[in-house]
Design an enzyme around this catalytic site. Structure first.
Site, mmCIF file in Angstrom:
data_model
loop_
_atom_site.group_PDB
_atom_site.id
_atom_site.type_symbol
_atom_site.label_atom_id
_atom_site.label_comp_id
_atom_site.label_asym_id
_atom_site.label_seq_id
_atom_site.Cartn_x
_atom_site.Cartn_y
_atom_site.Cartn_z
ATOM 1 N N ILE A 463 0.849 -1.315 -0.022
ATOM 2 C CA ILE A 463 0.209 -0.007 -0.006
ATOM 3 C C ILE A 463 0.919 1.198 0.059
ATOM 4 O O ILE A 463 0.380 2.436 0.592
ATOM 5 C CB ILE A 463 -0.714 -0.074 1.073
ATOM 6 C CG1 ILE A 463 -0.250 -0.239 2.606
ATOM 7 C CG2 ILE A 463 -1.959 -1.070 0.967
ATOM 8 C CD1 ILE A 463 -1.081 -0.062 3.702
ATOM 9 N N GLY A 464 2.105 1.060 -0.521
ATOM 10 C CA GLY A 464 2.904 2.139 -0.716
ATOM 11 C C GLY A 464 3.972 2.238 0.441
ATOM 12 O O GLY A 464 4.931 3.077 0.584
ATOM 13 N N THR A 465 3.959 0.980 1.507
ATOM 14 C CA THR A 465 4.890 0.951 2.681
ATOM 15 C C THR A 465 6.279 0.547 2.194
ATOM 16 O O THR A 465 7.170 0.495 2.950
ATOM 17 C CB THR A 465 3.873 0.083 3.504
ATOM 18 O OG1 THR A 465 3.353 -1.029 2.771
ATOM 19 C CG2 THR A 465 2.774 0.684 4.018
ATOM 20 N N ARG A 626 12.714 -5.802 14.891
ATOM 21 C CA ARG A 626 13.891 -5.725 13.801
ATOM 22 C C ARG A 626 13.248 -4.714 12.494
ATOM 23 O O ARG A 626 12.251 -4.946 12.499
ATOM 24 C CB ARG A 626 14.148 -7.080 13.250
ATOM 25 C CG ARG A 626 14.799 -7.014 12.005
ATOM 26 C CD ARG A 626 15.099 -8.488 11.368
ATOM 27 N NE ARG A 626 15.995 -9.119 12.314
ATOM 28 C CZ ARG A 626 16.249 -10.398 12.390
ATOM 29 N NH1 ARG A 626 15.180 -11.001 11.921
ATOM 30 N NH2 ARG A 626 17.100 -11.023 13.359
ATOM 31 N N ILE A 627 14.357 -3.848 12.523
ATOM 32 C CA ILE A 627 13.933 -2.871 11.280
ATOM 33 C C ILE A 627 14.350 -3.441 9.934
ATOM 34 O O ILE A 627 15.663 -3.593 9.767
ATOM 35 C CB ILE A 627 14.423 -1.540 11.562
ATOM 36 C CG1 ILE A 627 13.693 -0.889 12.698
ATOM 37 C CG2 ILE A 627 14.085 -0.465 10.291
ATOM 38 C CD1 ILE A 627 12.138 -0.864 12.678
ATOM 39 N N LEU A 628 13.633 -4.115 9.314
ATOM 40 C CA LEU A 628 13.940 -4.793 7.875
ATOM 41 C C LEU A 628 14.614 -3.735 6.755
ATOM 42 O O LEU A 628 15.667 -3.982 6.279
ATOM 43 C CB LEU A 628 12.550 -5.429 7.177
ATOM 44 C CG LEU A 628 11.860 -6.285 8.162
ATOM 45 C CD1 LEU A 628 10.494 -6.867 7.286
ATOM 46 C CD2 LEU A 628 12.857 -7.570 8.295
ATOM 47 N N GLU A 703 1.474 2.187 11.934
ATOM 48 C CA GLU A 703 0.727 3.141 12.733
ATOM 49 C C GLU A 703 1.283 3.717 14.026
ATOM 50 O O GLU A 703 1.025 4.620 14.441
ATOM 51 C CB GLU A 703 -0.517 2.128 13.105
ATOM 52 C CG GLU A 703 -1.399 2.191 12.049
ATOM 53 C CD GLU A 703 -2.320 0.749 12.429
ATOM 54 O OE1 GLU A 703 -1.849 -0.205 12.522
ATOM 55 O OE2 GLU A 703 -3.515 1.114 12.111
HETATM 56 MO MO1 MOS Z 1 -4.861 0.859 8.926
HETATM 57 S S1 MOS Z 1 -6.419 2.110 9.699
HETATM 58 O O1 MOS Z 1 -5.111 -0.509 9.560
HETATM 59 O O2 MOS Z 1 -4.980 0.900 7.016
#
Ligand code: MOS
Length: 736
Positions: A463-465, A626-628, A703
């Protein structure tokens, strides 16, 4: 992950593997699939906020050259075709003439071009029986009730009232947060077509399998006859966890027009139709002993919902676990208003809830005349007191220390209004943040080619992450391959199933599945080689072997072993080598409380004459396992902080009191931060080894960063001005 001499990728700031596709425009989004005979949809939206459609006349629209069809409640047909008890009835799918909120979808026009469809939509004439709507939270607070009309839904431990009596320091304050809207860069979009009774949908969604299942129910077909494809998403933040009416109506339009239909919502279409973060009014009571140790917390949260569905924005979750406190009471109620359906928005519940808690903590620090950071430190929770479980890991103490050091918090003069730069007042504020770590079951499939390169498929979403990138990193390290030899694919319901990308769980969920399928491949190839007289690994046990340098080699004698292509060449499986695997949460994890934590530090400058507020510095220290990939993770943290600054200072969706109509349904009037609003943001990750949360030790960071930001900013504004604004957003009129 094995530790060999091949280059390791996990933990490095690897560039996005899909970055080139995105910047060159080759990455295809849901509204970018050119199909033969493609038709275009446009929505008709109601211009009243409550009532009934008396008459809807689409004849002028239908007569316009190029119009294919106009669908309204008169000709939409039954969705679902037969009533289903488990069908989501909170969508408006043109089933009747009732209007519940402003901008409700009441029709879809399909035409040869987008322009024709849009013009035709404006020609649909609607007469309404209008009723005065209720859209003002403050005027309806007396109607607050538990969701689903349950008698009670509260948390209780200890005895809050006794604690209150014994306490030396007390605060009781009410905070409110407005309605916010997600505002992804890419509005929701669907391209749908039917092929011999089977439905194919390109959709901008955070949940391809949920979308598939909902479409299957809507049209009374088997999930196997619906395929949902989502290769790229231009932001979701929760709004794309739901399958909204636009997606289903696009598929309906394709069915009725017997053509592929693209329904790309405009920015204006989003408001009312694709969810929002509901308003909250929250009352916080904190009490502490003479040493400022918390004795009691009471947190009552009321959030707005719509009249046709109870959505609870429960802000109380951090109040039961973030600090050590023996006496805690919480409640979460809703007030139905004549608005669109609310939905999860980045850190639902936690975001407004922690704003209130962390402002109240700041207020308590002034009551007790103690440094706000010190107050958090002396109330540190060594276990999760809401359930008595130990933490799987917790490094909030280090976040406090490292964040404060980088921010130079110790140079803060505690007196409000005491710090100045020229004619501007300077304020420093801080807050804690925490978010639970979730994980669900996911599956993946691996195919190895004769040259030892792999294709891996998992029906998750990016999702762009940075999902494409971190999954490629995990696979490369588990298999001992360079990144270029891993092709990772996602976003297609024909792939092995994975859950929605929400709740910050994709890295842990899909990542564990990718790790598992790569381990399964290594195990299978190791078993093959170990049993093969022609292999230098003949007789070797799995434990003796590691995956490095594009093959399998003995840990004790790194020169002994062979490449994947050599193993495959002899086995005869050639390019048909395939393994599948699933990964699901483990029992050990259930015996622990799993949370990410962090600390935010904000500096603001306030012009006392104009009331303008600038955030001039922001430091966040985050511990999330852990930060991938510190580059993609760092971008997420920065994005969360920017989201939080918008919440603190500018974002508020406003409805007219009398008509219920949305007054700022565009990005010109609904203010999200732009570059000029954002200062230098410094982020630190406190790396954690956590072998309990999941096999790859990640906690998720989608989040955690946004939570608490608004409190840090609000606390900084108080420190600068001595004015405590408890009603977000903190606009200049409230400061003047
Ligand atoms: Mo988030 S509000 O679980 O995309």
């Amino acid at each position: 992950m094995s530790t060999g001499k091949t280059e390791r990728h996990v933990g490095k700031p690897v560039d996005r593997v899909d970055g080139r596709l995105k910047v060159t425009g080759q990455a295809k989004y849901a509204a970018e699939y050119p199909l033969d005979r493609l038709a275009f949809g446009a929505l008709v939206q109601s211009t009243v906020s409550k009532g009934k459609i008396k008459n809807i006349d689409s004849s002028a629209a239908e007569k316009l050259p190029g119009v294919v069809c106009v669908i309204t409640y008169k000709n939409a047909g039954k969705i679902p075709p037969k009533p289903l008890s488990d069908f989501d009835d909170s969508l408006h799918l043109l089933q009747d003439n009732v209007i519940y909120h402003d901008r409700q979808t009441i029709g879809v026009v399909v035409a040869d071009t987008f322009e024709t469809a849009t013009h035709a939509a404006s020609l649909v004439k609607v007469d309404y029986d209008e009723v005065a709507p209720n859209v003002v939270m403050d005027k309806n607070l007396a109607k607050a009730r538990f969701a689903g009309n349950k008698k009670e839904s509260t948390t209780k431990r200890g005895n809050f009232d006794n604690a209150q009596q014994a306490a030396v320091f007390k605060v009781q304050r009410t905070y409110s947060t407005p309605q916010e809207i997600h505002s992804p860069m890419e509005p929701h979009a669907t391209t749908a077509y039917w092929d011999n009774g089977k439905l194919v949908v390109y959709e901008s969604t955070q949940a391809i399998f949920n979308t598939r299942n909902k479409l299957a129910k809507a049209f009374g077909v088997s999930p196997a006859d619906v395929r949902v494809i989502t290769n790229f998403v231009g932001g979701g933040f929760g709004t794309k966890l739901m399958t909204w009416s636009g997606c289903i109506l696009a598929a309906l339009a394709a069915k009725q027009s017997k053509r592929p239909v693209r329904l790309a919502l405009t920015r204006a279409n989003l408001y009312g139709n694709t969810g929002h973060r509901p308003q909250t009014v929250q009352t916080l009571s904190l009490c502490a002993d003479k040493d400022a140790k918390l004795l009691g917390i009471r947190h009552d949260c009321v959030s707005s919902t719509c009249t046709f569905n109870d959505f609870v924005e429960d802000g109380t979750e951090a109040s039961v676990m973030l600090y050590r406190c023996p006496n805690v009471v919480t409640s979460a109620k809703v007030v139905p208003l004549d608005l669109g359906k609310p939905i999860w928005m980045r850190a639902p519940g936690h975001c407004p809830g922690t704003y209130a808690l962390e402002c109240a903590m700041d207020e308590l620090s002034y009551e007790a005349k103690i440094d706000p950071l010190k107050l958090r430190q002396i109330n540190y929770a060594d276990k999760d007191e809401s359930n008595g479980l130990p933490w799987s890991s917790k490094s909030l103490d280090k976040c406090y220390d490292k964040g404060a050091e980088l921010f130079r918090w110790h140079e803060r003069n505690p007196v409000p209004g005491s710090m100045k730069k020229g004619n501007r007042l300077v304020g420093w504020g801080m807050s804690s943040t925490t978010h639970p770590t979730f994980r669900m079951k996911a599956s993946a499939k691996l195919n190895m080619n004769s040259d030892g390169s792999v294709s891996i498929r998992c029906g998750t979403q990016d999702i762009g992450t940075g999902t494409y990138t971190i999954m490629t990193q995990i696979a490369a390290d588990t298999l001992g391959l360079p990144l270029e030899k891993v092709a990772f694919h996602l976003g297609d319901t024909e792939m092995p199933e994975a859950p929605m990308s929400g709740g910050s769980m994709t890295a842990a969920t899909a990542g564990s599945a990718i790790h598992a399928v790569c381990e399964a491949a290594v195990n299978k190839l190791a078993a093959q080689a170990g049993a093969d007289k022609q292999s230098p690994l003949m007789g070797a046990k799995l434990d003796d072997i590691e995956a490095v340098r594009g093959g399998l080699y003995l840990k004790s004698k790194p020169e002994t072993g062979e490449s994947y292509s050599a193993i495959l060449a002899r086995s005869g499986s050639g390019s048909s080598f395939e393994v599948s695997a699933s990964a699901a949460p483990q029992d050990e994890a259930e015996k622990h409380s799993k949370h990410s934590f962090g600390a935010h530090f904000a500096e603001v400058e306030v012009d006392p004459e104009l009331g303008t507020i600038r955030v001039t510095r922001f430091v966040s220290a985050v511990s999330a396992g852990r930060i991938l990939n510190p580059k993609t993770a760092g971008s997420q943290v920065k994005g969360g902080i920017i989201y939080g600054i918008g919440m603190a200072l500018t974002e508020e969706l406003i409805h007219d009191e009398k008509t219920g109509r949305t007054l700022n349904a565009d990005l010109a009037e609904y203010h999200i931060p732009v570059h000029a609003d954002i200062p230098n943001i410094e982020t630190i990750f406190i790396d954690e080894e956590d072998n309990i949360v999941n096999p790859i030790g990640v906690k998720g960071i989608g989040e955690i960063a946004v939570i608490g930001v608004a409190a840090a900013v609000a606390n900084a504004v108080y420190h600068a001005t001595g004015k405590r604004i408890r009603d977000l957003p903190i606009t200049l009129d409230k400061i003047m």
